[in-house]
Design a protein around this motif. Structure first.
Motif, PDB file in Angstrom:
ATOM      1  N   SER A  83      -7.604   2.882  10.643  1.00 47.68           N
ATOM      2  CA  SER A  83      -8.792   2.633   9.924  1.00 47.68           C
ATOM      3  C   SER A  83      -9.495   3.588  10.257  1.00 47.68           C
ATOM      4  O   SER A  83     -10.126   3.402   9.585  1.00 47.68           O
ATOM      5  CB  SER A  83      -9.034   0.981   9.999  1.00 47.68           C
ATOM      6  N   GLU A  84      -9.476   4.122  11.557  1.00 49.06           N
ATOM      7  CA  GLU A  84     -11.121   4.975  12.042  1.00 49.06           C
ATOM      8  C   GLU A  84     -10.268   6.795  10.482  1.00 49.06           C
ATOM      9  O   GLU A  84     -10.789   7.274  11.053  1.00 49.06           O
ATOM     10  CB  GLU A  84     -11.484   5.217  12.969  1.00 49.06           C
TER      11      GLU A  84
ATOM     12  N   GLY B 240     -12.547  12.205  10.410  1.00 47.79           N
ATOM     13  CA  GLY B 240     -14.027  11.505  10.208  1.00 47.79           C
ATOM     14  C   GLY B 240     -14.577  10.270   9.204  1.00 47.79           C
ATOM     15  O   GLY B 240     -15.691  10.441   8.869  1.00 47.79           O
ATOM     16  N   SER B 241     -13.246  10.115   8.539  1.00 48.66           N
ATOM     17  CA  SER B 241     -13.318   9.025   7.330  1.00 48.66           C
ATOM     18  C   SER B 241     -13.184   8.349   7.359  1.00 48.66           C
ATOM     19  O   SER B 241     -11.802   8.086   7.678  1.00 48.66           O
ATOM     20  CB  SER B 241     -13.856   9.731   6.226  1.00 48.66           C
ATOM     21  N   ASP B 242     -13.110   7.111   7.385  1.00 48.16           N
ATOM     22  CA  ASP B 242     -12.147   6.000   7.256  1.00 48.16           C
ATOM     23  C   ASP B 242     -10.994   5.521   6.578  1.00 48.16           C
ATOM     24  O   ASP B 242     -11.368   6.347   4.985  1.00 48.16           O
ATOM     25  CB  ASP B 242     -12.867   4.482   6.391  1.00 48.16           C
ATOM     26  N   PHE B 243     -10.170   5.283   6.794  1.00 53.18           N
ATOM     27  CA  PHE B 243      -8.925   5.798   5.695  1.00 53.18           C
ATOM     28  C   PHE B 243      -8.889   4.112   4.863  1.00 53.18           C
ATOM     29  O   PHE B 243      -8.111   2.493   5.757  1.00 53.18           O
ATOM     30  CB  PHE B 243      -7.459   4.919   6.912  1.00 53.18           C
ATOM     31  N   TRP B 244      -8.814   3.933   3.907  1.00 54.39           N
ATOM     32  CA  TRP B 244      -9.157   3.015   2.682  1.00 54.39           C
ATOM     33  C   TRP B 244      -7.927   1.977   2.508  1.00 54.39           C
ATOM     34  O   TRP B 244      -8.367   1.236   2.573  1.00 54.39           O
ATOM     35  CB  TRP B 244      -9.159   3.982   1.345  1.00 54.39           C
ATOM     36  N   ALA B 245      -6.832   2.604   2.966  1.00 55.08           N
ATOM     37  CA  ALA B 245      -5.396   1.524   2.704  1.00 55.08           C
ATOM     38  C   ALA B 245      -5.595   0.254   4.536  1.00 55.08           C
ATOM     39  O   ALA B 245      -5.570  -0.595   4.054  1.00 55.08           O
ATOM     40  CB  ALA B 245      -4.476   1.722   2.996  1.00 55.08           C
ATOM     41  N   ALA B 246      -6.129   1.253   4.814  1.00 57.14           N
ATOM     42  CA  ALA B 246      -6.358   0.031   6.530  1.00 57.14           C
ATOM     43  C   ALA B 246      -7.532  -0.949   5.885  1.00 57.14           C
ATOM     44  O   ALA B 246      -7.747  -1.874   6.613  1.00 57.14           O
ATOM     45  CB  ALA B 246      -6.403   0.870   7.597  1.00 57.14           C
ATOM     46  N   LYS B 247      -8.809  -0.018   6.156  1.00 56.18           N
ATOM     47  CA  LYS B 247      -9.895  -1.184   5.752  1.00 56.18           C
ATOM     48  C   LYS B 247      -9.665  -1.885   4.488  1.00 56.18           C
ATOM     49  O   LYS B 247     -10.453  -3.392   5.204  1.00 56.18           O
ATOM     50  CB  LYS B 247     -10.446  -0.259   4.447  1.00 56.18           C
TER      51      LYS B 247
ATOM     52  N   TYR C 236       1.319  -1.508  -0.053  1.00 48.87           N
ATOM     53  CA  TYR C 236       0.097   0.290   0.571  1.00 48.87           C
ATOM     54  C   TYR C 236       0.869   1.233   0.171  1.00 48.87           C
ATOM     55  O   TYR C 236       1.483   1.664   0.912  1.00 48.87           O
ATOM     56  CB  TYR C 236      -1.367  -0.039   1.038  1.00 48.87           C
ATOM     57  N   GLU C 237       1.438   1.718  -1.299  1.00 43.07           N
ATOM     58  CA  GLU C 237       1.524   2.737  -1.027  1.00 43.07           C
ATOM     59  C   GLU C 237       1.250   4.347  -0.632  1.00 43.07           C
ATOM     60  O   GLU C 237       0.040   3.878   0.179  1.00 43.07           O
ATOM     61  CB  GLU C 237       1.643   3.222  -2.555  1.00 43.07           C
TER      62      GLU C 237
ATOM     63  N   GLN D  47     -15.664   7.107  -4.239  1.00 46.09           N
ATOM     64  CA  GLN D  47     -14.826   6.004  -2.923  1.00 46.09           C
ATOM     65  C   GLN D  47     -13.882   5.300  -3.501  1.00 46.09           C
ATOM     66  O   GLN D  47     -14.282   4.414  -4.679  1.00 46.09           O
ATOM     67  CB  GLN D  47     -15.697   5.557  -1.547  1.00 46.09           C
ATOM     68  N   PRO D  48     -12.897   4.363  -3.256  1.00 45.63           N
ATOM     69  CA  PRO D  48     -12.847   3.830  -4.281  1.00 45.63           C
ATOM     70  C   PRO D  48     -13.337   2.870  -4.050  1.00 45.63           C
ATOM     71  O   PRO D  48     -14.153   2.201  -2.600  1.00 45.63           O
ATOM     72  CB  PRO D  48     -11.487   2.839  -2.879  1.00 45.63           C
ATOM     73  N   GLN D  49     -13.152   1.682  -5.123  1.00 49.28           N
ATOM     74  CA  GLN D  49     -13.788   0.433  -4.903  1.00 49.28           C
ATOM     75  C   GLN D  49     -14.155  -0.336  -4.056  1.00 49.28           C
ATOM     76  O   GLN D  49     -12.385  -0.736  -3.270  1.00 49.28           O
ATOM     77  CB  GLN D  49     -13.852  -0.576  -6.657  1.00 49.28           C
ATOM     78  N   GLU D  50     -15.163  -1.565  -4.051  1.00 44.09           N
ATOM     79  CA  GLU D  50     -14.148  -2.502  -2.902  1.00 44.09           C
ATOM     80  C   GLU D  50     -13.449  -3.217  -3.737  1.00 44.09           C
ATOM     81  O   GLU D  50     -13.136  -3.914  -4.056  1.00 44.09           O
ATOM     82  CB  GLU D  50     -15.549  -3.675  -2.194  1.00 44.09           C
TER      83      GLU D  50
END
Length: 608
Positions: A346-347, A352-359, A335-336, A417-420
């Motif tokens: 991840s929080e 106030g929004s999730d961190f995409w890489a940790a999730k 994860y760059e 938002q980044p795709q699942e």
């Protein structure tokens, strides 16, 4: 530690577009902003535990120890002082003795934290939710109270306990043993590999199920610290730095000292863990970066979640590549624009929004556990045995490393938002006994071996194919396998890789033939240019340049009627006026004279 003035300057710089502004999404930029203003980047970790996950504090016999801080005359550095030794157990709703189990070793340089400190309670609960597994975090003795030997003893004891207990601490020793995994982050990942090497070496290689210790089904490593000598190349290439104008930052945001100072600091921590034995820093068991072929070749599947911008990036990448080289099934995610232990954020660092890489890393780690569990339930062999050769003999497997690099979306993509993350689709190469020279072994096409719910391998299953994603239970719908439906899905999926491979070969062959034909035609035309255009105006000074010839060429063409020009274009060269075939009677000849003679309008029209 950053001074108050320096912290204020950094915050102001980032607020006006410095640091990472504009290059990454808002949450990543916010985390960089928060971490850059904290001492050694230690701030703003997760605080929330996953919903629907239950927990229990477990006290096992003989695990008590005391953390005495310096003010009490002790040397323990962790904030949680006093009597310690209770483990934390986490499990999702509906878990029982058949639920997979994960023994997780927390990081903290072997000197800090515990099952509930350093946000490891939040991480363990989220891992349990994503993997649908029971997660146990033991409270092993911290340095300097403990050392490598004490840590291994504590972890071995925890592994034995978890092998016979499930959710709620229930005694499951009489039930069939589900898949058991080892996991760890940072320094905990190094200890996880050390325990894995010990467990694998103690197994009966021909029948692991009969061994006294439970056979690990896999290992998960989050931003692992595996080179205790602390001289991996990314200590310098990912060292923290700022641009001369101070507006941009690059490298490891959590460890901002010069590369040599960072390396020396971590080396001293590793020496304390190794009881000041410098030779252990490169010992294959203590320092997994230096693991031998014998240690690596029989390992179960491995999952790596690696930070692309930290000083220890190479610790994970090199070990993952070496394991894959010796036929271990490896999934490596890099994860760059992330930092050490990014899974603890991840929080979103309070943005106030999730961190995409940790999730994404936690989701893919959970997917890895569920898929390995599904394959194990089908009695698929996921590790090499002494009877397998390196080429994937009958009954053995040859793995293919799956590596992915994830980049954060630019800031202007914040609304998208980044795709699942799709399912991992674990796959491997296996040569069926009835076809020892199966092409899949040579071309490296992913093949599936299936038994158990699928029964005996069919012709479609022996061909290279991918196991469909529906063959694995998901977090939303964990359940049994529908044998006929899944077999049909496999049969439909098989042939896709074969046709793709055939198409690649045909495309390459057609392209090669076309290029060769064009090259031959071009060569022929170039070599035979004097035969097809035997005359050009020539002066005593030599050949006229094209710029001098252009007006006369234009006048010549303008004197030819269009219908006559069309007729000459469709006529055989020998019948065109002013053109002679080479060697035919009088007219322009290639021998003894300059081929560039006069060119009449008729000859010009014929050539045109």
């Amino acid at each position: 530690p950053a001074s108050a003035a320096e912290a204020a300057a950094i915050l102001l710089m980032l607020a006006f577009g410095g640091g990472t502004g504009g290059f990454v999404d808002d949450v990543t930029a916010y985390c960089y902003q928060s971490l850059s203003s904290a001492a050694e980047g230690d701030c703003c970790k997760d605080v929330l535990t996953a919903e629907g996950v239950e927990t229990l504090s477990v006290k096992r016999p003989g695990t008590s120890w005391t953390c005495s801080p310096s003010e009490a005359g002790g040397a323990c550095l962790d904030k949680q002082a006093g009597l310690r030794g209770s483990d934390a157990l986490w499990w999702p709703a509906g878990a029982d003795c058949t639920t997979p189990r994960i023994l997780f070793f927390h990081g903290g340089d072997w000197q800090l934290y515990g099952p509930t400190g350093g946000s490891y309670d939040a991480l363990a609960s989220k891992l349990a939710a994503e993997s649908l597994a029971v997660v146990m975090v033991p409270d092993y003795r911290l340095v300097p109270i403990g050392n490598y030997s004490d840590t291994m003893q504590s972890l071995q004891s925890a592994w034995t306990w978890l092998s016979g207990h499930g959710a709620t601490g229930e005694d499951c020793s009489a039930a069939p043993r589900p898949p058991l995994f080892i996991a760890g982050d940072s320094s905990g990942a190094a200890s996880a590999f050390s325990l894995l090497f010990r467990l694998v070496s103690s197994l009966d290689p021909l029948n692991p199920a009969t061994s006294a210790a439970a056979a690990p089904a896999g290992l998960l490593a989050f931003t692992p610290w595996t080179n205790l000598a602390c001289d991996s190349p990314t200590y310098t290439s990912n060292a923290f730095g700022r641009s001369p104008d101070g507006k941009d930052m690059a490298g490891d945001i959590r460890f901002r000292s010069p590369a040599s100072m960072t390396s020396d600091k971590f080396r001293q921590l590793a020496l304390a863990y190794a009881s000041q034995n410098a030779a252990w820093l490169t010992d294959p068991t203590v320092s997994p970066y230096y693991a031998t072929e014998e240690q690596l070749q029989s390992l179960p599947p491995l999952y790596f979640a690696i930070a692309g911008n930290e000083v220890r990036t190479a610790d994970g990448v090199v070990l993952a590549q070496r394991a894959a080289q010796f036929d271990v099934l490896v999934v490596q995610d890099v994860y760059e624009s992330t930092w050490h232990d990014f899974v603890l954020f991840s929080e979103g660092c309070g943005a106030g929004s999730d961190f995409w890489a940790a999730k994404a890393a936690l989701r893919r780690a959970g997917e890895f556990v569920r898929q390995v569990k599904g394959l194990a339930e089908q009695h698929v062999q996921l590790r090499r045995t002494p009877g397998d050769d390196a080429a994937g003999a009958a009954g053995g497997l040859r793995s293919m490393q799956r590596s992915r690099i994830f980049f954060p979306p630019p800031q202007r993509w914040n609304q998208q938002q980044p795709q699942e993350v799709e399912e991992l689709r674990l796959h491997w190469v296996q040569q069926p006994a009835m076809q020892p020279q199966h092409p899949a072994a040579d071309v490296g096409v992913a093949a599936v071996a299936s038994a158990g719910a699928f029964g005996a391998p069919s012709a479609a299953q022996q061909a290279p194919c991918l196991l469909p994603s529906s063959a694995f239970p998901s977090a939303a719908s964990p359940g049994a396998y529908a044998g006929a439906a899944e077999a049909a899905a496999v049969e439909e999926a098989c042939g896709c890789d074969q046709s793709t491979l055939a198409g690649a070969y045909l495309t390459g062959a057609a392209g090669g033939v076309l290029c060769t034909a064009l090259a031959l035609v071009g060569t022929y035309l170039y070599q035979g240019r004097s035969r097809i255009m035997p005359g050009f105006p020539k002066s005593d000074e030599g050949y006229k340049p094209y710029s001098d010839l252009a007006p006369s060429l234009h006048r010549g063409l303008s004197q030819v009627p269009p219908e006559a020009l069309a007729g000459h274009l469709c006529r055989e060269p020998a019948a065109s006026p002013g053109f002679r075939s080479p060697g035919a009677g009088s007219g322009p000849s290639l021998g003894g004279r300059d081929p560039m003679g006069s060119l009449s309008p008729g000859t010009l029209a014929s050539f045109a």
